[in-house]
Scaffold this motif. Structure first.
Motif, PDB file in Angstrom:
ATOM      1  N   VAL A 326      -7.086  11.897 -22.548  1.00 12.40           N
ATOM      2  CA  VAL A 326      -7.359  12.512 -21.894  1.00 12.40           C
ATOM      3  C   VAL A 326      -9.067  12.678 -21.460  1.00 12.40           C
ATOM      4  O   VAL A 326      -8.809  11.354 -21.203  1.00 12.40           O
ATOM      5  N   GLY A 327      -9.448  13.355 -21.019  1.00 10.51           N
ATOM      6  CA  GLY A 327     -10.784  13.717 -20.226  1.00 10.51           C
ATOM      7  C   GLY A 327     -11.024  14.481 -19.403  1.00 10.51           C
ATOM      8  O   GLY A 327     -10.397  15.700 -19.503  1.00 10.51           O
ATOM      9  N   GLY A 334     -11.693  18.713 -21.216  1.00  9.28           N
ATOM     10  CA  GLY A 334     -10.391  19.118 -21.778  1.00  9.28           C
ATOM     11  C   GLY A 334      -9.077  18.898 -21.265  1.00  9.28           C
ATOM     12  O   GLY A 334      -8.581  19.618 -22.110  1.00  9.28           O
ATOM     13  N   THR A 335      -8.730  17.755 -19.744  1.00 11.15           N
ATOM     14  CA  THR A 335      -7.425  17.368 -19.796  1.00 11.15           C
ATOM     15  C   THR A 335      -6.739  16.880 -20.759  1.00 11.15           C
ATOM     16  O   THR A 335      -7.197  15.837 -20.804  1.00 11.15           O
ATOM     17  N   VAL A 336      -5.665  17.157 -21.335  1.00  9.38           N
ATOM     18  CA  VAL A 336      -4.448  16.648 -21.484  1.00  9.38           C
ATOM     19  C   VAL A 336      -3.586  15.876 -20.664  1.00  9.38           C
ATOM     20  O   VAL A 336      -2.547  17.091 -20.698  1.00  9.38           O
ATOM     21  N   ASN A 375     -11.160  10.900 -14.824  1.00 15.42           N
ATOM     22  CA  ASN A 375     -10.669  10.591 -15.733  1.00 15.42           C
ATOM     23  C   ASN A 375     -11.568   9.344 -16.509  1.00 15.42           C
ATOM     24  O   ASN A 375     -11.116   8.831 -17.241  1.00 15.42           O
ATOM     25  N   SER A 376     -11.807   8.697 -15.186  1.00 15.10           N
ATOM     26  CA  SER A 376     -12.744   7.306 -15.524  1.00 15.10           C
ATOM     27  C   SER A 376     -13.337   7.165 -17.047  1.00 15.10           C
ATOM     28  O   SER A 376     -13.911   8.335 -16.923  1.00 15.10           O
ATOM     29  N   GLY A 377     -12.875   5.951 -17.580  1.00 17.12           N
ATOM     30  CA  GLY A 377     -13.969   6.208 -19.051  1.00 17.12           C
ATOM     31  C   GLY A 377     -14.017   7.348 -19.993  1.00 17.12           C
ATOM     32  O   GLY A 377     -13.797   6.830 -20.844  1.00 17.12           O
ATOM     33  N   GLY A 378     -12.083   8.183 -19.884  1.00 12.32           N
ATOM     34  CA  GLY A 378     -11.833   8.330 -20.694  1.00 12.32           C
ATOM     35  C   GLY A 378     -10.666   7.549 -22.025  1.00 12.32           C
ATOM     36  O   GLY A 378     -10.184   6.746 -21.546  1.00 12.32           O
TER      37      GLY A 378
END
Length: 530
Positions: A326-327, A334-336, A375-378
């Motif tokens: 998720v990120g 809000g992308t899954v 996405n980094s950190g998600g």
């Protein structure tokens, strides 16, 4: 002429229409009924002539017609007859005791009880007789009846009073009509659309039929529980902008992300960090602590009552486990994405490749879930919605010249057990430490295992004096073949395996010195991170 108070109006005879014969065919001008002494002889049927147009309103004539000249005897008065039709809204008042006379049908037309009545011409016996009216009806000039003496009767025409609505009633009715029309239009349009689909032969599911219950351990159920705790991060400063993801670590406003997401904001007074929550609200964030060695950073926002994500046990993860990433890749919050755990203990260097001081060595979880820049950190979560890693890096095809690539199905995450230990240190002290054994490794070695350097590097000895390795009996030039029974073939593998531990832990190294091999126990020391 006046009408007595107890008088009842007498209906004008005439049946159901002007072309029906009177009920009594022997009525005399005096209004009295006379009966013949002998039975009447029916007249012979005349030669049929072209009949006049039949009246659709008159019922059939059901009495025989006798010649008008037959003598009759005076008998009882004529009984009242049904009223003749007259213009709507008009009432004829007739004095009591007077029975008007009607012209009789032509004797040349025989009675026909089974066929339609034939409209007959009506003589005008009242022509030239004056009469008076009270009230008029447009387009109607009724012929008044006369009494026995020929005195005209007064014809009273009563017009029904028209009723009107006041504005107090009209305005609400108009508003209600407009509202009903609007609702009807909406409903009608939907029904019309459904009719069109039905006419086109397309199947239409009934309302409510598509309702589906999502299990908590389904991807939809997991996403619903995780998304409210995931944030988007944007850093704006003199060196440009950077974006990434993060998630709530504690309910009192602590967030975790990658160090490389916020690296340019450290020590810069003109750089701002903006955190955006799933509901669209934004908050300024400050850096609590960061470490380039683990590529982790903790931020703080002035918000209470946040919902943190649970940190799972990354040591319990096995290859093939389903995962959800998720990120906000490329800023799409809000992308899954979904996938599986593809491999474990991958040695990965994360961070900025152009700056060796910001290189992180991660004993990473590999996944095929789509991970892209942003996405980094998600979080990377398991089937229970628990965080098992922080998405940090993706692989690039060999020879790729692009510094910003997309997912090729090879993504890497920092294990959650590492996140728990390092983030806790950053919150408590603002800095973190990592474990060491006190040796330098030879990056030029290409044989089995990894070799301890034999040369001094940047003023540092191959084996740290009185360090963990020296105390365990490791010397320069020794080859380390395995750590805790897991073979190592690359210097980065040994580094990340050691950094995945905690200072003070004891590990077992399988070491080869010359031609002999042995296991040595080494108690890890710690060093501050950059």
């Amino acid at each position: 002429m006046t009408i007595p108070d107890d008088a009842q109006p007498v209906a004008v005879p005439g049946g159901e229409g002007p072309d029906r014969a009177p009920t009594s065919p022997f009525a005399s001008p005096s209004g009295r009924r006379e009966l013949p002494p002998t039975p009447p002889t029916p007249a012979p049927e005349p030669t049929p002539s072209a009949p006049e147009a039949p009246s659709l309103d008159a019922p059939p004539v059901d009495e025989a017609v006798a010649p008008p000249s037959a003598p009759v005897a005076e008998t009882a008065p004529v009984a009242p007859q049904p009223p003749a039709p007259h213009p709507p809204g008009t009432h004829w008042s007739v004095p009591h005791g007077s029975v008007p006379t009607f012209a009789q049908p032509s004797p040349s037309v025989p009675a026909n009880p089974y066929g339609p009545a034939v409209q007959q011409p009506v003589p005008a016996p009242w022509a030239g007789v004056p009469y008076t009216t009270t009230g008029t009806t447009a387009g109607v000039d009724p012929v008044p009846p006369t009494g026995p003496s020929g005195v005209p009767h007064t014809v009273v025409l009563h017009r029904k009073r028209r009723r009107t609505l006041s504005a107090a009633w009209v305005v609400p009715l108009v508003i209600i009509a407009l509202a009903a029309g609007a609702v009807g239009g909406v409903v009608g349009s939907r029904l019309t659309e459904d009719d069109r689909l039905a006419d086109a032969g397309l199947p239409v599911a009934p309302a409510g039929a598509s309702t589906v219950d999502r299990a908590p351990d389904s991807v939809a159920g997991i996403a619903a529980g995780v998304l409210p705790s995931v944030v988007s991060i944007q850093v704006d400063g003199p060196d440009g902008s950077a974006t990434g993801s993060g998630f709530v670590l504690r309910g009192d406003g602590y967030l975790v992300t990658n160090n490389h997401v916020i690296a340019q904001a450290d020590g810069s007074a003109t750089t701002t960090i903006t955190v955006t929550f799933v509901d669209g609200s934004e908050q300024d964030a400050t850096i609590v602590g960061r470490t380039a060695d683990y590529d982790l950073a903790v931020l703080k926002v002035d918000v209470e009552g946040l919902t943190p994500l649970l940190l799972g046990d990354s040591d319990a993860v096995v290859v093939g486990d389903p995962v959800v990433a998720v990120g906000a890749p490329l800023g799409l919050a809000g992308t899954v994405t979904t996938g599986i755990v593809s491999a474990l203990n991958r040695p990965v260097s994360a961070g900025e490749a152009t700056d060796s001081d910001d290189q992180a060595f991660i004993n990473a979880i590999q996944t095929d879930a789509a991970i892209n820049p942003g996405n980094s950190g998600g979080p990377l979560v398991n089937g229970a919605g628990e965080v098992i890693g922080i998405n940090s890096a993706i692989a690039q095809p060999p020879g790729s010249l692009s510094t910003v690539g997309g997912s090729i199905g090879l993504g890497f995450a920092i294990p959650s057990n590492q996140v728990r230990r390092t983030a806790g240190q950053l919150i408590e002290t603002g800095s973190a430490t990592y474990p060491i054994i006190g040796v330098l490794l030879d990056q030029r070695y290409t044989g089995e295992g990894v070799q301890v350097s034999t040369d001094v590097q940047d003023g540092r000895q191959p084996v740290t004096a009185d360090g963990p390795a020296e105390r365990a009996g490791i010397h320069p030039g020794d080859v380390i073949l395995a750590i805790d029974g897991r073979p190592v073939t690359d210097p980065d593998e040994l580094i990340v395996a050691i950094r995945a531990r905690t200072p003070g832990d004891t590990i077992v190294l399988h070491v080869r010195s010359g031609s002999s091999e042995r296991d040595v126990r080494v108690k890890l020391d710690e060093s501050p991170t950059d």
